[in-house]
Design a protein around this motif. Structure first.
Motif, PDB file in Angstrom:
ATOM      1  N   ASP A  39     -38.056  65.833 -38.310  1.00 21.96           N
ATOM      2  CA  ASP A  39     -38.430  64.965 -37.202  1.00 21.96           C
ATOM      3  C   ASP A  39     -37.529  65.306 -36.013  1.00 21.96           C
ATOM      4  OD1 ASP A  39     -38.998  62.962 -35.427  1.00 21.96           O
ATOM      5  OD2 ASP A  39     -38.626  61.321 -36.838  1.00 21.96           O
ATOM      6  N   PRO A  40     -38.109  65.701 -34.887  1.00 21.09           N
ATOM      7  CA  PRO A  40     -37.295  66.092 -33.725  1.00 21.09           C
ATOM      8  C   PRO A  40     -36.366  64.992 -33.220  1.00 21.09           C
ATOM      9  CG  PRO A  40     -39.597  66.652 -33.360  1.00 21.09           C
ATOM     10  CD  PRO A  40     -39.535  65.871 -34.637  1.00 21.09           C
ATOM     11  N   ARG A  41     -36.626  63.742 -33.608  1.00 18.44           N
ATOM     12  CA  ARG A  41     -35.740  62.644 -33.186  1.00 18.44           C
ATOM     13  C   ARG A  41     -34.461  62.603 -34.018  1.00 18.44           C
ATOM     14  NH1 ARG A  41     -40.366  58.302 -33.733  1.00 18.44           N
ATOM     15  NH2 ARG A  41     -40.439  59.527 -35.626  1.00 18.44           N
ATOM     16  N   GLU A  42     -34.430  63.332 -35.124  1.00 21.25           N
ATOM     17  CA  GLU A  42     -33.231  63.382 -35.967  1.00 21.25           C
ATOM     18  C   GLU A  42     -32.159  64.247 -35.326  1.00 21.25           C
ATOM     19  OE1 GLU A  42     -33.955  64.458 -40.020  1.00 21.25           O
ATOM     20  OE2 GLU A  42     -35.711  63.165 -40.151  1.00 21.25           O
ATOM     21  N   ASN A  43     -30.984  64.189 -35.897  1.00 21.11           N
ATOM     22  CA  ASN A  43     -29.848  64.955 -35.399  1.00 21.11           C
ATOM     23  C   ASN A  43     -30.136  66.457 -35.489  1.00 21.11           C
ATOM     24  OD1 ASN A  43     -27.383  66.227 -35.022  1.00 21.11           O
ATOM     25  ND2 ASN A  43     -26.234  64.677 -36.132  1.00 21.11           N
ATOM     26  N   PRO A  44     -30.141  67.177 -34.351  1.00 24.02           N
ATOM     27  CA  PRO A  44     -30.435  68.618 -34.390  1.00 24.02           C
ATOM     28  C   PRO A  44     -29.355  69.424 -35.127  1.00 24.02           C
ATOM     29  CG  PRO A  44     -29.803  67.948 -32.176  1.00 24.02           C
ATOM     30  CD  PRO A  44     -29.935  66.697 -32.998  1.00 24.02           C
ATOM     31  N   TRP A  45     -28.129  68.914 -35.179  1.00 22.25           N
ATOM     32  CA  TRP A  45     -27.070  69.623 -35.901  1.00 22.25           C
ATOM     33  C   TRP A  45     -27.298  69.558 -37.403  1.00 22.25           C
ATOM     34  CZ3 TRP A  45     -24.554  73.073 -33.440  1.00 22.25           C
ATOM     35  CH2 TRP A  45     -24.319  72.920 -32.084  1.00 22.25           C
ATOM     36  N   ARG A  46     -27.889  68.466 -37.870  1.00 20.32           N
ATOM     37  CA  ARG A  46     -28.227  68.370 -39.294  1.00 20.32           C
ATOM     38  C   ARG A  46     -29.300  69.410 -39.634  1.00 20.32           C
ATOM     39  NH1 ARG A  46     -28.148  64.102 -43.495  1.00 20.32           N
ATOM     40  NH2 ARG A  46     -26.642  63.246 -42.082  1.00 20.32           N
ATOM     41  N   ARG A  47     -30.268  69.560 -38.739  1.00 18.89           N
ATOM     42  CA  ARG A  47     -31.322  70.568 -38.944  1.00 18.89           C
ATOM     43  C   ARG A  47     -30.702  71.967 -38.984  1.00 18.89           C
ATOM     44  NH1 ARG A  47     -36.282  72.097 -40.861  1.00 18.89           N
ATOM     45  NH2 ARG A  47     -37.223  73.606 -39.476  1.00 18.89           N
ATOM     46  N   CYS A  48     -29.808  72.236 -38.067  1.00 14.75           N
ATOM     47  CA  CYS A  48     -29.136  73.538 -38.027  1.00 14.75           C
ATOM     48  C   CYS A  48     -28.375  73.787 -39.326  1.00 14.75           C
ATOM     49  CB  CYS A  48     -28.202  73.599 -36.826  1.00 14.75           C
ATOM     50  SG  CYS A  48     -27.397  75.186 -36.599  1.00 14.75           S
ATOM     51  N   ALA A  49     -27.666  72.781 -39.800  1.00 17.72           N
ATOM     52  CA  ALA A  49     -26.914  72.909 -41.054  1.00 17.72           C
ATOM     53  C   ALA A  49     -27.858  73.156 -42.224  1.00 17.72           C
ATOM     54  CB  ALA A  49     -26.079  71.659 -41.303  1.00 17.72           C
ATOM     55  N   SER A  50     -28.997  72.486 -42.236  1.00 22.00           N
ATOM     56  CA  SER A  50     -29.975  72.681 -43.315  1.00 22.00           C
ATOM     57  C   SER A  50     -30.533  74.094 -43.299  1.00 22.00           C
ATOM     58  CB  SER A  50     -31.124  71.678 -43.175  1.00 22.00           C
ATOM     59  OG  SER A  50     -30.664  70.369 -43.316  1.00 22.00           O
ATOM     60  N   ILE A  51     -30.803  74.618 -42.114  1.00 23.73           N
ATOM     61  CA  ILE A  51     -31.318  75.982 -41.990  1.00 23.73           C
ATOM     62  C   ILE A  51     -30.294  76.982 -42.514  1.00 23.73           C
ATOM     63  CG2 ILE A  51     -31.940  77.783 -40.319  1.00 23.73           C
ATOM     64  CD1 ILE A  51     -33.235  75.500 -38.648  1.00 23.73           C
TER      65      ILE A  51
END
Length: 59
Positions: A39-51
């Motif tokens: 979800d783009p409203r979530e923390n983008p750093w969490r997405r980066c860490a997941s990737i």
């Protein structure tokens, strides 16, 4: 036909499936494209860490 290096056919140190930078980045990008639950409203750093974390195991 050349024989493959046995190290390239087995998991790397500490269970890493993608232990060259090329395979790591390719796996990270593939996982990012395949995962559609972000979800783009979530923390983008969490997405980066997941990737980046997915680069360890995604094939």
């Amino acid at each position: 036909m050349d024989k493959l290096d046995p190290l390239l056919e087995s998991p790397g140190p500490l269970g890493w499936q993608n232990f060259t930078i090329d395979s790591f980045l390719d796996a990270s990008a593939s996982w990012a494209e395949a995962s559609s639950d972000w979800d783009p409203r979530e923390n983008p750093w969490r997405r980066c860490a997941s990737i980046l974390f997915a680069g360890k195991f995604y094939e």
